[in-house]
Design an enzyme around this catalytic site. Structure first.
Site: not given
Length: 326
Positions: A211-213, A53
């Protein structure tokens, strides 16, 4: 904040995990430290990163920022620290994957960047089809015996990969996997067919990423209308347009509930069987606030049923083979 066990292990983690992929990419060191300060103040003790990252290849910027935060604050022991191995961290053929050589070398490099003597959860970032499980577990067992790794997890595995990994660990009489990071949201539900039931059967905790695409479920249409800058407006316009019809229905339903779409999407993931903690990657304190709202936003049966209508599960719903067979 609420806490739960990480899979079948005795390790207690917060129901939200702070993802740090934005550290070094969209956030500088000072802003990254501010997010860590705020997360721990709100009771989040679970922090996830990866060796790759950061904005620049092979430099491990996200890990370095976390390491400098530990050095500044002295709060290492308050954090359940997770990082990952697999992605390329150099130009050489052995600077990637899950060979014993790379696992050990990558762990040592992560420890140096993080400024710590141990990684609480060391995760395989992807399955390596060219390396036998016996070799992978041999390397992990060495790191565990040295105290450099405490628990081992996976990410982006298929259900049968989880089963194969656990079978190999059992043959070695070791704990094996305690967690699986998986792409899971209202828009991405195919993991419910086999990955989720496999993890539940094996006692592997689920850590949903995106989780929020990628921001699509965070009120993207409203943000576009209002001209609010954000990830969805700058990086995912085509993705938002692809789902426009269903997002219009979804955002209207969230308005009926009186909740922000991001909170609803997170609350739904939190309610799913087997989920330990979704991974949230806030760039601002406001985004972290919305994640915390989700913890207090219990969705009733009627709301869940309506969300299933808006975002139908794959096939007949639930695990296979019932999802696709009679």
């Amino acid at each position: 904040m609420r806490y739960t066990n990480l899979g079948r292990s005795g390790l207690k983690v917060s129901r939200l995990c702070l993802g740090t992929m934005n550290f070094g990419w969209q956030l500088g060191e000072a802003d990254s430290h501010a997010i860590l300060d705020r997360a721990l103040a709100d009771g989040i003790n679970f922090v996830d990163t990866a060796d790759m990252y950061g904005a620049r290849d092979f430099e491990g910027t996200s890990e370095s920022y976390i390491g400098s935060w530990f050095a500044r604050t002295g709060r290492r022991d308050e954090v359940v620290l997770a990082t990952k191995v697999y992605q390329p961290m150099g130009e050489g053929p052995n600077d990637r994957g899950l060979s014993a050589r790379h696992i050990v070398a990558a762990c040592e490099a992560s420890l140096r960047r993080l400024g710590t003597d141990r990684i609480d959860l060391y995760q395989m970032h992807h399955v390596d089809r060219s390396t036998p499980w016996e070799e992978i577990w041999q390397a992990m067992d060495v790191l565990v015996a040295q105290g450099k790794v405490l628990y081992v997890g996976s990410s982006n595995f298929a259900g049968w990969h989880l089963a194969a990994a656990q079978a190999a660990a059992i043959r070695r009489h070791t704990l094996g996997l305690v967690s699986e990071q998986l792409k899971y949201s209202l828009l991405t539900r195919h993991v419910e067919l086999e990955v989720v039931p496999a993890a539940q059967a094996l006692g592997i905790g689920l850590l949903p990423w995106s989780p929020l695409a990628q921001g699509v479920l965070s009120g993207a249409l409203r943000k576009h209308r209002d001209g609010v800058a954000g990830r969805t407006t700058s990086h995912a316009a085509a993705r938002v347009e692809q789902h426009r019809a269903v997002l219009e229905v979804y955002e209207a339903f969230c308005a009926e509930l009186g909740l922000d779409p991001a909170a609803v999407a997170l609350a739904w993931v939190l309610s799913r069987p087997g989920v330990t903690a979704p991974i949230v990657g806030p760039r601002t304190p406001r985004q972290l606030d919305l994640a915390l709202v989700a913890l207090e936003s219990s969705l009733g049966d009627d709301a869940v049923a309506r969300l299933n209508e808006i975002f139908p599960p794959v096939g007949n719903g639930g695990p296979g083979p019932e999802a696709w067979a009679w």
